[in-house]
Design a protein around this motif. Structure first.
Motif, PDB file in Angstrom:
ATOM      1  N   THR A  48       0.838  -1.205   0.000  1.00 20.68           N
ATOM      2  CA  THR A  48       0.000   0.000   0.000  1.00 20.68           C
ATOM      3  C   THR A  48       0.868   1.249   0.000  1.00 20.68           C
ATOM      4  O   THR A  48       0.680   2.167  -0.794  1.00 20.68           O
ATOM      5  N   SER A 100      -7.597  -1.630  -1.377  1.00 16.43           N
ATOM      6  CA  SER A 100      -8.476  -2.754  -1.022  1.00 16.43           C
ATOM      7  C   SER A 100      -9.085  -3.403  -2.263  1.00 16.43           C
ATOM      8  O   SER A 100      -9.310  -4.613  -2.298  1.00 16.43           O
ATOM      9  N   ALA A 127      -6.586  -5.663  -3.601  1.00 18.93           N
ATOM     10  CA  ALA A 127      -6.457  -6.863  -2.758  1.00 18.93           C
ATOM     11  C   ALA A 127      -7.509  -7.894  -3.132  1.00 18.93           C
ATOM     12  O   ALA A 127      -7.216  -9.087  -3.261  1.00 18.93           O
ATOM     13  N   ARG A 153       0.429  -7.699   3.759  1.00 22.09           N
ATOM     14  CA  ARG A 153       0.946  -6.388   3.410  1.00 22.09           C
ATOM     15  C   ARG A 153       2.076  -6.432   2.377  1.00 22.09           C
ATOM     16  O   ARG A 153       2.360  -5.406   1.746  1.00 22.09           O
TER      17      ARG A 153
END
Lengths: 87, 412
Positions: free
Chosen positions: A30, A37, A40, A67
């Motif tokens: 990120t 998101s 993701a 992450r």
């Protein structure tokens, strides 16, 4: 799949689908690559293609803690090992 | 002190070009953007009786980074491109865009139908791929307000968002509500417009209602034919347009180029049938619009008619124009050049009118070879003419009985 194959798949995927080239495998996705998101969720769809099976809701929620790229690969490793053991 | 609202930038992607140079050239030379359907889907196209469409058949060089494109369906690519061009043309800074005093009024007929098909494929066949698969971004790309919020996201706009969704009056409502937002002090500027992508399901809707043109499939450039005795229905099209509306003092303070002034807007509903046009409803809309603009019918030089080339619609509109304006203003059916670009028709017709206003010309209704006697009660533009447009009115009407009229005035 070996760990090396998993890493290679993910790195290729990140380049082709997310325009992240030569990534740092331990960088926060990120912070360094503006991976959000939506990315993701999209990545998990590709992970399902890699493992050729759906992820459970619990597995998807677990994946929201990821992450870094190495953590993605650890996740896939873990899922595949779990699935193999349960056969 | 009353706030005035001006137009300070415009951008259009249309079946007759992208940008003023190509568009005005094609309007002047009577070039039609109507062609045969551009790709054959294997499902719906074979059932359609109409094989014509206002097509965008040229490439557009989008330069959006992936972080934005991942939530864009085809309709939002169009929308963000025209918004980008308007922002660049106006020279707005990021600070201004993110100040909360600039908003977006932008819509589409139904978001992105092509992306919605991905969702419905999963709905009808959840076992494909062995598991249910709706992509993370399918909803964001296809939702009804996708255009407006992709614009706010891409450009960091934090003002109000209005995402009208009233089919053929989407853009005109966007402009009208944007105008009101500025006039009544809620915002200092609004990016206003609408977009619709290529979609055969829209043709199917009108085809099913026997409202589409079907007699010119072998000669697409000859349709639609607003007000013509041989008209046989509308032609669906794709397109996108955006205007920057701005409060006058705000525009002057930053030395903005002023293209025109928006002086009035009305939106009235027929209060009845959802499909059939209604002359009383249109008359009421015109009257209300003239009142908001505080002008008399004699002050209007030019009307861009909604004129979709349906048998009944053109007659009803001609009757309403005649009742309110007589044979005063020149009337052109601009859809004759590009088809009915659905949600975007209002903003494209405003932009075409702006171009004519600046060049002191009025283009004729294309394909108007012989005026239907029932429509020959208004002053049709039959040939290109040099003519000053001081005040223009743009009409749009939609399914559901929604009627709008916009009034724009030349900036001197």
């Amino acid at each position: 799949m070996t760990r090396e194959q998993i890493v290679a798949s993910i790195v290729k995927l990140l380049e082709e689908e997310f325009e992240i080239v030569n990534p740092d495998l331990d960088a926060n996705l990120t912070e360094k690559y503006e991976f959000d998101s939506i990315d993701a969720i999209a990545l998990l769809e590709h992970v399902e293609d890699i493992i050729a099976a759906p992820l459970t809701q619990a597995e998807k929620k677990e994946a929201m803690e990821i992450r870094t790229i190495n953590q993605i690969c650890d996740f896939i490793d873990g899922i595949m090992e779990k699935r193999n053991k349960s056969r | 002190m009353e706030r005035r609202v001006v137009i300070t930038a415009e951008s259009a992607i249309t079946p007759i070009g992208h940008g003023k140079k190509d568009i005005i050239n094609n309007l002047i030379n009577g070039v039609s953007g109507v062609k045969n359907l551009k790709n054959e889907d294997n499902v719906l196209s074979k059932y359609l009786h109409s094989n014509v469409f206002g097509v965008i058949d040229y490439d557009i060089a989008y330069e959006f980074p992936r972080k934005f494109t991942k939530t864009l369906g085809p309709v939002s690519f169009y929308a963000c491109q025209v918004a980008k061009e308007v922002i660049e043309q106006a020279g707005l800074t990021q600070e201004q865009l993110s100040s909360g005093r600039i908003g977006v009024a932008y819509g589409s007929t139904h978001g992105s139908p092509s992306v919605q098909r991905n969702i419905y494929e999963a709905f009808f066949d959840p076992t494909r791929k062995g598991y249910t698969k709706i992509n993370a971004t399918d909803y964001l790309k296809s939702m009804v307000h996708t255009t407006a919020v992709n614009i706010t996201r891409m450009f960091g706009i934090t003002g109000r968002v209005i995402s009208s969704c009233t089919a053929c009056t989407t853009a005109s409502q966007s402009i009208g509500y944007g105008y009101e937002s500025i006039k009544f002090g809620m915002q200092d500027a609004m990016i206003c417009g609408a977009a619709d992508e290529y979609d055969t399901t829209t043709i199917a809707v009108f085809d099913n209602l026997l409202a589409c043109s079907t007699a010119y499939n072998d000669r697409p450039h000859l349709t639609p034919r607003p007000f013509d005795v041989k008209r046989d229905g509308l032609v669906v099209g794709e397109g996108a347009g955006a205007l920057l509306l701005e409060e006058l003092e705000h525009a002057k303070k930053r030395n903005a180029t002023i293209l025109a002034e928006v002086i009035g807007f009305s939106c009235c509903n027929n209060g009845g049938d959802l499909i059939l046009p209604n002359a009383e409803g249109v008359k009421s809309t015109i009257k209300t619009g003239l009142d908001t603009a505080r002008i008399n019918p004699v002050d209007v030089d030019f009307i861009s008619a909604h004129a979709t080339a349906t048998k009944v619609g053109d007659i009803v509109e001609a009757q309403a124009i005649n009742a309110e304006y007589g044979k005063g203003p020149l009337v052109t059916g601009l859809k004759s050049y590009i088809g009915h670009t659905m949600s975007s028709c209002g903003v494209l017709e405003v932009i075409f009118t702006l171009y004519m206003m600046h060049d002191n010309i009025i283009v004729p209704t294309l394909n108007l070879d012989e005026v239907d006697p029932r429509c020959d009660i208004i002053n049709h533009t039959r040939a290109l003419q040099e003519s000053e447009i001081n005040i223009a009115s743009i009409h749009n009407f939609a399914f559901g009985g929604v009627n709008t009229s916009l009034f724009i005035k030349k900036w001197k």
